[in-house]
Design a protein around this motif. Structure first.
Motif, PDB file in Angstrom:
ATOM      1  N   ALA A 133      44.219 -76.622  18.521  1.00 31.25           N
ATOM      2  CA  ALA A 133      45.393 -76.108  17.812  1.00 31.25           C
ATOM      3  C   ALA A 133      45.262 -76.284  16.305  1.00 31.25           C
ATOM      4  O   ALA A 133      45.649 -75.409  15.521  1.00 31.25           O
ATOM      5  CB  ALA A 133      46.652 -76.793  18.321  1.00 31.25           C
ATOM      6  N   ARG A 134      44.716 -77.418  15.891  1.00 35.25           N
ATOM      7  CA  ARG A 134      44.567 -77.679  14.459  1.00 35.25           C
ATOM      8  C   ARG A 134      43.681 -76.624  13.797  1.00 35.25           C
ATOM      9  O   ARG A 134      43.982 -76.126  12.703  1.00 35.25           O
ATOM     10  CB  ARG A 134      43.979 -79.074  14.235  1.00 35.25           C
ATOM     11  N   GLU A 135      42.626 -76.267  14.454  1.00 36.90           N
ATOM     12  CA  GLU A 135      41.697 -75.270  13.911  1.00 36.90           C
ATOM     13  C   GLU A 135      42.369 -73.908  13.816  1.00 36.90           C
ATOM     14  O   GLU A 135      42.175 -73.172  12.840  1.00 36.90           O
ATOM     15  CB  GLU A 135      40.457 -75.209  14.809  1.00 36.90           C
ATOM     16  N   ILE A 136      43.144 -73.557  14.826  1.00 41.05           N
ATOM     17  CA  ILE A 136      43.868 -72.282  14.815  1.00 41.05           C
ATOM     18  C   ILE A 136      44.800 -72.208  13.614  1.00 41.05           C
ATOM     19  O   ILE A 136      44.807 -71.236  12.856  1.00 41.05           O
ATOM     20  CB  ILE A 136      44.665 -72.107  16.119  1.00 41.05           C
ATOM     21  N   ILE A 137      45.588 -73.257  13.426  1.00 40.63           N
ATOM     22  CA  ILE A 137      46.577 -73.267  12.341  1.00 40.63           C
ATOM     23  C   ILE A 137      45.900 -73.245  10.977  1.00 40.63           C
ATOM     24  O   ILE A 137      46.285 -72.472  10.080  1.00 40.63           O
ATOM     25  CB  ILE A 137      47.498 -74.494  12.472  1.00 40.63           C
ATOM     26  N   GLU A 138      44.884 -74.074  10.797  1.00 36.76           N
ATOM     27  CA  GLU A 138      44.210 -74.132   9.494  1.00 36.76           C
ATOM     28  C   GLU A 138      43.568 -72.790   9.153  1.00 36.76           C
ATOM     29  O   GLU A 138      43.657 -72.328   8.010  1.00 36.76           O
ATOM     30  CB  GLU A 138      43.170 -75.243   9.490  1.00 36.76           C
ATOM     31  N   GLU A 139      42.919 -72.149  10.124  1.00 37.53           N
ATOM     32  CA  GLU A 139      42.298 -70.849   9.880  1.00 37.53           C
ATOM     33  C   GLU A 139      43.331 -69.835   9.402  1.00 37.53           C
ATOM     34  O   GLU A 139      43.106 -69.075   8.459  1.00 37.53           O
ATOM     35  CB  GLU A 139      41.624 -70.328  11.156  1.00 37.53           C
ATOM     36  N   MET A 140      44.485 -69.818  10.066  1.00 39.15           N
ATOM     37  CA  MET A 140      45.510 -68.842   9.733  1.00 39.15           C
ATOM     38  C   MET A 140      46.037 -69.050   8.319  1.00 39.15           C
ATOM     39  O   MET A 140      46.191 -68.096   7.550  1.00 39.15           O
ATOM     40  CB  MET A 140      46.655 -68.917  10.753  1.00 39.15           C
TER      41      MET A 140
END
Length: 316
Positions: free
Chosen positions: A293-300
């Protein structure tokens, strides 16, 4: 990093909510998103009060961050769960499928920030009159139950109509769409489909694979005949349902209701993505892989900042 009244008031790192998806948004996903800096949300769906209480307490063991609960107001257990969220001191409640007006006083007195999901300007105004902290303006690109207006059309109209914060939802899977939401006047976003493939999401691997393999035209809306349109990915179940929906001579409304009963559960929890209902938004084809989830949010948000920073580069 982008910061607004949403993350500042709720104690988040990023102004992003995870959608309260039935049979998907459990304690594991909610805690995962909250630990990653957003607002994780548990779906109360048709849980009774004690079932929801158990999930809330499980989430509290998995995170010390703020999380919320989504309450479906058409649930037969809505009176029970309305009391449980207050007793358990949940910080945020989002609502759908109805008007939360009768519960607002008790919730706000308990310190809960109430944020209804709205598909129209009229419902956004009603939410504001009832004391909502904010509203989630959700366009018809989203998965699950959908309204008629698109996110592009709905969000700016809601922003112009109310004085409370507006969160955009529907059709948001990457930073370009995050940036677009902010350009339309939203101060936060809610994301559902992309979190289906979060590593913290406990749905079946078959469901996740169906999302990852989706093409741009693979979602379809069914259920309009019953007044409850739903967006999902085309499969054997959807094709059979469509045949029945458009055949009034041999398929009555009760048959349609029975056809859909339990279909989301068997897809999300049992992995039968042919005979179950695979709810997903139109951005499913943009979801390429399973990620934390952290990677998803940071990418966005990194991409959104890049897009917003270069937004005027084509203006002469």
């Amino acid at each position: 990093m982008i910061s607004t009244v949403i993350d500042q008031e709720l104690g988040l790192e990023f102004p992003i909510f995870q959608g309260g998806m039935a049979w998907v948004a459990d304690a594991s996903l909610a805690a995962g998103v909250s630990n990653a800096g957003g607002l994780g949300i548990i779906a109360a769906m048709n849980s009774n009060g004690e079932q929801l209480r158990a999930e809330i307490r499980k989430c509290k063991q998995m995170t010390d961050k703020v999380f919320g609960v989504n309450i479906m107001l058409m649930s037969p257990f809505v009176e029970e769960v309305a009391k449980v969220v207050a007793e358990e001191k949940v910080k945020v409640v989002t609502t759908g499928a109805g008007n939360p007006g009768k519960y607002m006083k008790a919730w706000t007195e308990s310190g809960i920030k109430v944020i209804p999901v709205v598909p129209s300007v009229a419902l956004a105004k009603m939410a504001q009159r009832n004391g909502a902290f904010a509203v989630i303006a959700e366009g018809g690109e989203s998965g699950g139950h959908v309204g008629e207006l698109t996110t592009m059309a709905l969000v700016p109209q809601v922003v112009d109509a109310v004085d409370i914060p507006v969160i955009a939802a529907g059709g948001i899977a990457d930073g370009r769409q995050v940036a677009a939401a902010f350009m339309l006047g939203a101060v936060g976003i809610q994301v559902g489909t992309r979190f289906l493939v979060a590593e913290e999401c406990t749905i079946s691997q078959e469901y996740k694979n169906k999302i990852i393999k989706a093409k741009d035209i693979d979602t379809v809306v069914t259920g309009k005949r019953l007044g409850h349109p739903v967006r999902s990915i085309k499969n054997s179940f959807v094709r059979e349902y469509q045949k029945c929906e458009y055949d009034r001579s041999s398929c009555d409304d009760e048959t349609l209701e029975q056809m859909a009963a339990g279909k989301l559960r068997i897809a999300a929890r049992e992995g039968d993505v042919s005979n179950g209902c695979v709810l997903a938004g139109q951005v499913a084809s943009m979801v390429k892989k399973e990620q934390p989830a952290r990677e998803i949010i940071e990418e966005m948000f990194v991409q959104a900042e890049e897009v917003l920073g270069g937004a005027l580069k084509w203006v002469k």
